[in-house]
Design an enzyme around this catalytic site. Sequence first.
Site, PDB file in Angstrom:
ATOM      1  N   HIS A  95      -1.616   4.969   4.005  1.00 41.03           N
ATOM      2  CA  HIS A  95      -1.052   6.067   3.208  1.00 41.03           C
ATOM      3  C   HIS A  95      -0.434   7.115   4.206  1.00 41.03           C
ATOM      4  CE1 HIS A  95      -4.895   5.433   0.343  1.00 41.03           C
ATOM      5  NE2 HIS A  95      -3.922   4.642   0.133  1.00 41.03           N
ATOM      6  N   ASP A 104       1.597   1.179  -2.362  1.00 42.27           N
ATOM      7  CA  ASP A 104       2.492   1.901  -1.789  1.00 42.27           C
ATOM      8  C   ASP A 104       3.316   3.084  -2.757  1.00 42.27           C
ATOM      9  OD1 ASP A 104       2.413   0.782   0.571  1.00 42.27           O
ATOM     10  OD2 ASP A 104       3.528  -0.768  -0.421  1.00 42.27           O
TER      11      ASP A 104
HETATM   12  P1  GDP Z   1       0.437   5.069  -0.372  1.00 43.03           P
HETATM   13  O1  GDP Z   1      -0.303   4.016   0.227  1.00 43.03           O
HETATM   14  O2  GDP Z   1       0.102   5.010  -1.978  1.00 43.03           O
HETATM   15  O3  GDP Z   1       0.122   6.422  -0.107  1.00 43.03           O
HETATM   16  O4  GDP Z   1       1.998   5.123  -0.219  1.00 43.03           O
HETATM   17  P2  GDP Z   1       2.815   5.054   1.126  1.00 43.03           P
HETATM   18  O5  GDP Z   1       2.444   6.113   1.891  1.00 43.03           O
HETATM   19  O6  GDP Z   1       2.742   3.577   1.501  1.00 43.03           O
HETATM   20  O7  GDP Z   1       4.099   5.154   0.492  1.00 43.03           O
HETATM   21  C1  GDP Z   1       4.742   6.111  -0.146  1.00 43.03           C
HETATM   22  C2  GDP Z   1       5.989   6.647   0.840  1.00 43.03           C
HETATM   23  O8  GDP Z   1       6.441   7.552  -0.122  1.00 43.03           O
HETATM   24  C3  GDP Z   1       5.419   7.820   1.912  1.00 43.03           C
HETATM   25  O9  GDP Z   1       6.397   7.548   2.807  1.00 43.03           O
HETATM   26  C4  GDP Z   1       5.405   8.817   1.542  1.00 43.03           C
HETATM   27  O10 GDP Z   1       5.971  10.021   2.293  1.00 43.03           O
HETATM   28  C5  GDP Z   1       6.776   8.974   0.416  1.00 43.03           C
HETATM   29  N1  GDP Z   1       6.678   9.603  -0.973  1.00 43.03           N
HETATM   30  C6  GDP Z   1       5.515  10.082  -1.557  1.00 43.03           C
HETATM   31  N2  GDP Z   1       6.090  10.852  -2.670  1.00 43.03           N
HETATM   32  C7  GDP Z   1       7.152  10.909  -2.575  1.00 43.03           C
HETATM   33  C8  GDP Z   1       8.267  11.425  -3.281  1.00 43.03           C
HETATM   34  O11 GDP Z   1       8.068  11.884  -4.468  1.00 43.03           O
HETATM   35  N3  GDP Z   1       9.661  11.406  -2.945  1.00 43.03           N
HETATM   36  C9  GDP Z   1       9.970  10.497  -1.687  1.00 43.03           C
HETATM   37  N4  GDP Z   1      11.199  10.796  -1.449  1.00 43.03           N
HETATM   38  N5  GDP Z   1       9.174  10.038  -0.959  1.00 43.03           N
HETATM   39  C10 GDP Z   1       7.838  10.133  -1.275  1.00 43.03           C
END
Ligand code: GDP
Length: 424
Positions: free
Chosen positions: A41, A13
């Site tokens: 993701h 995440d």
């Molecule tokens: P992944 O599985 O590693 O892709 O991560 P997830 O999707 O589960 O969680 C990352 C969350 O953080 C998602 O809701 C993204 O839209 C959000 N996100 C990613 N980068 C940023 C950021 O720089 N700032 C903010 N506020 N949200 C972010």
Amino acid sequence: MSNCAIVGINWGDEGKGRMVDLLTRDYDVVVRYQGGGNAGHTVINEYGKFALHLLPSGIFRDGVVNILGNGVALDCENLWQEMQSVTEQGVALTPNNLKISDRASLLLPWHRDLDALEEARLQDKKYGSTKQGIAPFYSDKYQKKTILAGELFYPDHLRAHLRDLLEWKNLTLERVYGAQPYTMDQLTDWIADYGEKIKPYVCDTGAWLDDAAAQGKRILFEAQLGALRDLDYGIHPFTTSSNTTAAYAPVGSGLPGAKIDEVVGVVKAYSTCVGEGPFVCEWFGERAEALRKAGAEYGAKTGRPRRVGPIDLVATRYGVRMQAATNLALTKLDVLDDMDEIPVCTHYEIDGVRTDKFPFPAALASAKPVFESLQGWKCDISSVRRWEDLPPQARAYVEYLERNLGCRIGYVSVGPERDSIIVR
Ligand code: GDP
């Protein structure tokens, strides 16, 4: 760079999806090489907001070929649902831009059942499975008791193979768990439905990738979860059942000889963890709730509130090492905008001894975090796009992490949208 892996440094995440979505502009092929529908993701771009579980995050880019490699748990039910929802939002999916390895094993209906049955048996000792059938799937794969996607092209062979597996699996379902057995009709109906749906996309992706590599195509390997969940190097037994490390990318993709030129490790500006297991820097109560809310930390797959806390440099340094990261992407820095002071866990204290080395998993239960505090910046940084425009305290935080992690931070993400990024 011709080949690059985008991987998680912590518990997952971290924002890998948004980094793959951003960086695919420089790549021709995106390959998912491990895991299944058990994590999500999140990607936000011109088509809308998507929670991808199985589809590679390159599907939104024209001309990018997306591959589900042999290392993936091929959950046709989840995959098909995801394909439908992405198509409804205007993204074209064809066998030209989505290819599924004929050597990927099918996650069968009983895998999900067995996950739920085992979690129920464990009661308060459960691992916190997402109940997507991942652990039973990978155990069966290593016992060579799975069906390969390519077997869909050999119906007689497939039928005989299914019959053997059915006989074997029903022993466990009935005798170990006292559950309902499966019938051959149920299985053949399931294959006729989901197998036929994915069949047009199934091919020898290893041979395809070999040609692509020979033509100099740039390949991006996309991981699920993070280093601390790696089957071999993570926090056993609270790991996932596959290898989330970049080193596994060539094997799980169908290009076992591939050389990875760059490993982009994705690190969140603070810590989060879904499910059970030791989490040394965990916060509770009001401050935890405030951080969870600011970061919208609720699971993409399960909606479960994520456990949260300050960044853990001991665990993160270990993650950087296990991933052999060459570059880091620090995400969600904007989430810390309101904090007066930002705590950073620099060491653990275990039985009175201070260490900056990540210990053997069994020692984590008695590890206490040791914190230092850095000054917060107390302003909205979400519209900043250049390094020099970040407040000095935010730059100091990033530079402090960089020094202590021993790896350069080439990207700083300040929002979930594709362009909310500072490239250093
Ligand atoms: P992944 O599985 O590693 O892709 O991560 P997830 O999707 O589960 O969680 C990352 C969350 O953080 C998602 O809701 C993204 O839209 C959000 N996100 C990613 N980068 C940023 C950021 O720089 N700032 C903010 N506020 N949200 C972010």
